[in-house]
Enzyme design. Structure first.
Site, short mmCIF file in Angstrom:
data_model
loop_
_atom_site.label_atom_id
_atom_site.label_comp_id
_atom_site.label_asym_id
_atom_site.label_seq_id
_atom_site.Cartn_x
_atom_site.Cartn_y
_atom_site.Cartn_z
N GLY A 1 0.81 -1.22 0.00
CA GLY A 1 0.00 0.00 0.00
C GLY A 1 0.84 1.27 0.00
O GLY A 1 2.03 1.24 -0.27
N TYR A 2 0.16 2.39 0.29
CA TYR A 2 0.74 3.73 0.18
C TYR A 2 1.31 3.87 -1.24
O TYR A 2 2.50 4.11 -1.45
CB TYR A 2 1.80 4.00 1.26
CG TYR A 2 1.83 5.46 1.64
CD1 TYR A 2 0.78 6.04 2.34
CD2 TYR A 2 2.88 6.29 1.26
CE1 TYR A 2 0.77 7.39 2.67
CE2 TYR A 2 2.88 7.64 1.58
CZ TYR A 2 1.83 8.18 2.28
OH TYR A 2 1.83 9.52 2.58
N HIS B 1 4.22 1.31 -8.12
CA HIS B 1 3.18 0.28 -8.00
C HIS B 1 2.24 0.32 -9.21
O HIS B 1 1.89 -0.71 -9.78
CB HIS B 1 2.34 0.50 -6.74
CG HIS B 1 3.09 0.50 -5.45
ND1 HIS B 1 3.28 1.64 -4.70
CD2 HIS B 1 3.66 -0.51 -4.74
CE1 HIS B 1 3.94 1.33 -3.59
NE2 HIS B 1 4.20 0.04 -3.59
N GLN C 1 14.64 -9.11 -3.59
CA GLN C 1 13.32 -9.71 -3.36
C GLN C 1 12.82 -10.40 -4.63
O GLN C 1 12.30 -11.53 -4.58
CB GLN C 1 12.34 -8.62 -2.94
CG GLN C 1 10.88 -9.06 -2.95
CD GLN C 1 9.96 -7.98 -2.42
OE1 GLN C 1 9.85 -7.81 -1.22
NE2 GLN C 1 9.30 -7.25 -3.30
N LEU D 1 11.16 5.85 -6.76
CA LEU D 1 9.96 6.02 -5.92
C LEU D 1 9.93 4.93 -4.86
O LEU D 1 10.27 3.78 -5.12
CB LEU D 1 8.70 5.94 -6.78
CG LEU D 1 8.52 7.04 -7.81
CD1 LEU D 1 7.23 6.80 -8.60
CD2 LEU D 1 8.46 8.40 -7.15
N SER E 1 7.58 4.07 -0.97
CA SER E 1 6.62 4.54 0.03
C SER E 1 7.36 5.23 1.17
O SER E 1 6.83 6.12 1.83
CB SER E 1 5.80 3.38 0.58
OG SER E 1 5.18 2.68 -0.48
P1 AMP Z 1 5.95 -2.51 -1.63
O1 AMP Z 1 4.59 -1.90 -1.48
O2 AMP Z 1 7.06 -1.61 -1.25
O3 AMP Z 1 6.04 -3.90 -1.05
O4 AMP Z 1 6.14 -2.71 -3.20
C1 AMP Z 1 5.22 -3.50 -3.95
C2 AMP Z 1 5.81 -3.79 -5.30
O5 AMP Z 1 6.08 -2.55 -5.97
C3 AMP Z 1 7.14 -4.53 -5.21
O6 AMP Z 1 7.19 -5.52 -6.22
C4 AMP Z 1 8.15 -3.45 -5.43
O7 AMP Z 1 9.36 -3.91 -5.98
C5 AMP Z 1 7.42 -2.56 -6.42
N1 AMP Z 1 7.99 -1.21 -6.41
C6 AMP Z 1 8.25 -0.43 -5.34
N2 AMP Z 1 8.84 0.73 -5.71
C7 AMP Z 1 8.96 0.68 -7.07
C8 AMP Z 1 9.49 1.56 -8.07
N3 AMP Z 1 10.00 2.74 -7.75
N4 AMP Z 1 9.43 1.16 -9.35
C9 AMP Z 1 8.91 -0.04 -9.69
N5 AMP Z 1 8.39 -0.92 -8.81
C10 AMP Z 1 8.41 -0.57 -7.51
#
Ligand code: AMP
Length: 296
Positions: A30-31, A36, A153, A184, A186
């Site tokens: 989220g956020y 995302h 990850q 970017l 969160s």
């Molecule tokens: P998170 O909410 O941080 O767990 O991220 C959810 C998904 O979004 C994960 O697969 C992250 O790798 C991806 N993600 C987070 N930040 C970015 C970004 N700046 N560009 C592309 N994907 C992202």
């Protein structure tokens, strides 16, 4: 757009969609931001149905990490997902995902989970592997989308999906960046204005590492020295680690070159900021792309 908060409600909705419907799935905490949403767009373009999960997974946070403080804005997230054409959002509570009798974990071994993020955050990748495996079991997607930003990850997910023969294809999306190059995240909301300005140092350091190799210094030592020098020149940033690794195994490489990954983590104020450049096997670079204007 349907919002479901329990496994039972999800199963009822899934049954309504009928069998044979291909689901593209984007797991998130989220956020939401344009990183995302770029994964959501990729899924939207490829599949009949798109499902996004929002779950701040307690299992992947260490005792001294920011679980309670992790930024949340459910109403805004749901608006953004509705505007992005998502079919369903799975938004379980911790008790729904981990009832008191929950007793199963998915763990990996070896350098992939022991080096770099694995060394800094013990138990983190087991928490990720356990929740993603459970989410796959619930949602039943044909494809799942993960960001290249969290490169280790992504490699962990690809590893356990292959090892456990899970019937899900993993698709990676490029790092989405601010116009000045900051990836970017969160957690960027934690940055004060001076820290926010200093945070471009990660992108600048990676560019210096790439430049070193472009000008003939392919050995990891030279590339790492170039990156370290840029971080050292920024007083608001503290280097956590920098490395040149194999993108699938995270084993360090002596040389850059096609099929290598430059990974960098630095602390700027409160957050640890992650970034990377991927030198693809075909010789081209994946350095990410700038968010389209007007996106979150
Ligand atoms: P998170 O909410 O941080 O767990 O991220 C959810 C998904 O979004 C994960 O697969 C992250 O790798 C991806 N993600 C987070 N930040 C970015 C970004 N700046 N560009 C592309 N994907 C992202």
């Amino acid at each position: 757009m349907e919002v479901v908060r329990s496994v039972a409600a999800w199963r009822a909705l899934r049954a309504n969609w009928g069998t044979g419907v291909e689901i593209g799935f984007v797991p998130t905490m989220g956020y939401l931001h344009a990183g995302h949403l770029s994964l959501v767009q990729m899924a939207r373009a490829a599949h009949a149905r798109v499902v996004v999960s929002i779950f701040v997974n307690p299992l992947q946070f260490g005792p001294s990490e920011d679980l309670a403080a992790y930024p949340r804005d459910e109403a805004r997230d749901l608006t953004l997902l509705e505007l992005s054409g998502v079919d369903a959002v799975f938004l379980p509570s911790p008790a729904e995902m981990y009832p008191p009798d929950f007793a199963t974990g998915v763990t990996l071994s070896g350098p992939l989970v022991e080096r770099l993020e694995g060394a800094r955050r013990p138990g983190h990748f087991a928490g990720v592997a356990t929740v993603v495996t459970k989410l796959f079991g619930i949602v039943g997607p044909s494809h799942a989308y993960f960001g290249q930003k969290d490169a280790q990850q992504l490699a962990v997910v690809r590893r356990f999906v292959a090892d456990l023969a899970l019937p899900v294809e993993i698709v990676a999306g490029p790092i989405i960046r601010e116009p000045d190059g900051l990836a970017l995240s969160s957690r960027n909301v934690y940055l004060t204005p001076p820290q926010r300005a200093a945070a471009t140092v990660l992108r600048r350091a990676l560019a210096a590492g790439r430049f070193a190799s472009d000008t003939g210094m392919h050995d990891a030592k030279s590339m790492l020295a170039a990156m370290r020098a840029v971080i050292a020149a920024e007083p608001l940033a503290t280097l956590d680690y920098v490395d040149v690794v194999d993108p699938a195994t995270f084993v360090p490489r002596d040389h850059g070159g096609p099929g290598s990954l430059l990974v960098l983590v630095a602390q700027v104020g409160k957050p640890r900021l992650l970034d990377n450049y991927l030198w693809r096997a075909d010789g081209t670079w994946d350095t990410g792309s700038v968010a389209e204007e007007g996106h979150a």
